[in-house]
Design an enzyme around this catalytic site. Structure first.
Site, PDB file in Angstrom:
ATOM      1  N   CYS A   3       0.969  -1.029  -0.004  1.00  0.00           N
ATOM      2  CA  CYS A   3      -0.116  -0.068   0.075  1.00  0.00           C
ATOM      3  C   CYS A   3       1.016   1.201  -0.279  1.00  0.00           C
ATOM      4  CB  CYS A   3      -0.821  -0.128   1.328  1.00  0.00           C
ATOM      5  SG  CYS A   3      -0.250   0.259   2.932  1.00  0.00           S
ATOM      6  N   ARG A   9      -3.307  -0.879   5.291  1.00  0.00           N
ATOM      7  CA  ARG A   9      -3.722  -1.837   4.524  1.00  0.00           C
ATOM      8  C   ARG A   9      -2.605  -3.187   4.138  1.00  0.00           C
ATOM      9  NH1 ARG A   9      -5.305   1.765  -0.477  1.00  0.00           N
ATOM     10  NH2 ARG A   9      -3.423   2.596   0.031  1.00  0.00           N
ATOM     11  N   ASP A 120      -8.735   2.969   1.570  1.00  0.00           N
ATOM     12  CA  ASP A 120      -7.641   3.498   2.698  1.00  0.00           C
ATOM     13  C   ASP A 120      -8.394   3.510   4.003  1.00  0.00           C
ATOM     14  OD1 ASP A 120      -5.696   4.592   4.208  1.00  0.00           O
ATOM     15  OD2 ASP A 120      -4.782   5.608   2.507  1.00  0.00           O
TER      16      ASP A 120
END
Length: 156
Positions: A3, A9, A120
């Site tokens: 990420c 994440r 996100d």
């Protein structure tokens, strides 16, 4: 697992996939790691909200530390999975041309067209972290199935 900052994440994806591989008896056959395309948080632990949400489901992220994607990652890993299109673009810019086939999306096994992105959760509330876990758990189960098949074919 990649990420942007490697604190929400991708560490979640690393922890979930690692646990699913262990449950499937494949932990010793598959290396799992995570990184960020940006170096904002190098050396930091995962976001406390990610860690808390993951721990509530039995995934311990506490040993992980953020790092940035390196050139060596494209040699070391057979698969590099991006959380979203922006990170995939960054990975493609770094990736040697002969390794581009190793790039995919974390949620690719879910079969969404266009590829569903891991949202996100950084600027949102606690529900965002649970949504990330829901998606990653679903995709991880399917990645484990794919990896099991790949390993089985390699053994034959």
């Amino acid at each position: 697992m990649v990420c942007m900052g490697n604190i929400c994440r991708s560490p979640t994806a690393e922890g979930v996939l690692r646990a699913h591989l262990q449950q499937a008896g494949l932990a010793g056959q598959v290396a799992v790691d995570s990184a960020g395309t940006h170096g904002y948080h190098i050396g930091e632990a995962p976001d406390p909200r990610s860690s808390k949400a993951a721990l509530q489901r039995g995934y311990d992220l506490s040993a992980q530390r953020a790092r940035q994607v390196s050139a060596a990652d494209f040699q070391r890993f057979d698969l590099i999975l991006a959380a979203d299109r922006a990170n995939m673009t960054a990975l493609r810019a770094l990736c040697p041309p002969d390794r581009v086939a190793r790039l995919d999306f974390i949620l690719a096994p879910l079969g969404q067209v266009p590829v569903l992105e891991v949202p996100d959760p950084y600027y949102g509330g606690a529900g965002g972290f649970d949504r990330v876990l829901d998606l990653i758990e679903q995709a991880s189960a399917l990645w484990v199935d794919r990896l099991r098949q790949t390993l089985s074919m390699a053994a034959d």
